[in-house]
Design a protein around this motif. Structure first.
Motif: not given
Length: 378
Positions: A73-87, A113-122
């Motif tokens: 979980x400590x590595x998650x901090x490295x991706x946080x800017x990307x995750x916030x911007x992507x969401x 594709x055949x699936x529906x993704x809900x961005x608010x969940x991300x």
């Protein structure tokens, strides 16, 4: 391979057992709540349609859970800017006509594709990690509202507005509450917390009274029988289902309300079917499992080896518990219907995967805490 074995050795079995029981119960109840509905749908040729899809989502969910529990979980901090911007980008895309998918007068999904993704969940995942990381880094500035507390709240306010435009007040509120719990456990000043809580409650009330459909939901939940064929319809049949179950229920698969009376019986109102078929004993079992999960999550947070893990564990725990509380309150008439599903139990794809992702992160924090304690004792 040795690292994997080391992690597996330190799994939090009480947490894993709770997840497994809730997911298994959910799979059984999705089948029970949906087979009549699926059989009546001319576009579906298999009464097990929703059960089979849920089974696939559960399999994928457990794979996500295992990967997340092994990923530090400590590595998650490295991706946080990307995750916030992507969401944020995805939340904007879902509002664009022709890109976002609309269902039941709400535009909350993207088609992949055949699936529906809900961005608010991300966004749930992104902002729990974001708040935990930011307020870990700002420990020495938390007594300064302008520099320490306010900046992440401005970003959260923008995301709240985007989710509200879908419209999805329930999910937006659950994210706000989870982030609020992170603020509480981060140790901000009490008067700052009271001020923010007042602003949040006032804003929620203003949002409800500003939209006619939200006001209709507010008035219908206080007196659903005033409009039994309109706004009060779902709640009335939910209450009938709950009352019909009595103590032991009418028996698995024997619900009457799921047979065309109770809309969304396998999603938002699956707890009503549980109450009807399994009675108050089933309700007590489900609530007991969520309560046990909450206390286990709090214990994992307290045992976390660092502040980031502690805040992250609190955020994940209360995100899931808040969602469960909102759903249970809505189906029992204690608050307006929001469209929020019951974690691990309701039918759903992206919601289920995100829940398993959060639980996998929580498990990783538990494993790290266990390993850390073993090292300290050695």
């Amino acid at each position: 391979m040795n690292q994997v074995k080391k992690h597996l050795k330190h799994i939090d079995y009480p947490l894993f057992s709770t997840i497994l029981i809730l997911a298994t119960l959910g799979l059984v109840m999705v089948y029970s709540a949906s087979f009549v509905y699926a059989g009546m749908d001319p576009n579906i040729d298999n009464s097990s349609h929703y059960f089979e899809r849920q089974r696939i989502w559960l399999l994928l969910g457990f794979i996500v859970f295992i990967i997340a529990s092994l990923f530090s979980y400590r590595r998650l901090g490295y991706f946080i800017k990307f995750m916030v911007i992507a969401s944020i980008v995805l939340l904007i895309l879902v509002l664009i006509p022709g890109i976002g998918v609309e269902r039941n007068f709400a535009q909350r999904w993207l088609s992949v594709g055949p699936f529906l993704v809900q961005p608010s969940e991300l966004a749930k995942v992104a902002f729990i990690i974001y708040f935990a990381k930011v307020y870990t880094n700002k420990q020495d500035k938390l007594d300064q509202f302008g520099q320490g507390v306010l900046p992440p709240l401005i970003v959260l306010g923008g995301v709240f507005a985007l989710i509200l435009l879908q419209p999805d007040l329930g999910t937006a509120a659950s994210i706000i509450m989870a982030c609020g719990m992170i603020l509480l456990f981060a140790g901000i000043r009490f008067h700052h917390l009271v001020f923010l809580g007042t602003i949040a409650i006032g804003s929620m009330f203003a949002l409800i009274v500003s939209a006619e459909y939200r006001m209709d939901r507010l008035t219908s939940f206080t007196n659903p029988f005033a409009d039994p064929s309109g706004e009060g319809y779902q709640l009335i049949h939910s209450l009938i289902a709950i009352a019909s179950g009595n103590v032991t229920g009418v028996g698995l698969a024997n619900s009457v309300q799921k047979s065309g009376f109770l809309p969304e019986a396998h999603t938002d109102f699956i707890m009503s079917v549980i109450a009807e078929e399994l009675g108050m004993l089933g309700v007590i079992l489900v609530i007991g499992l969520y309560v046990f999960f909450m206390f286990r999550g709090i214990l994992i947070a307290k045992r976390s080896p660092d502040q980031f893990g502690r805040l992250l564990a609190y955020g994940i725990t209360f995100q899931i518990i808040t969602q469960a509380m909102i759903n249970l309150a809505a189906v029992s008439g204690l608050m307006p219907i929001t469209g929020i599903t019951l974690p691990l139990i309701s039918y759903g794809g992206s919601s289920l995967l995100i829940t398993f992702l959060l639980l996998g992160i929580l498990m990783n924090i538990a494993i790290k805490g266990h390993i850390n304690r073993r090292v300290d004792y050695a």
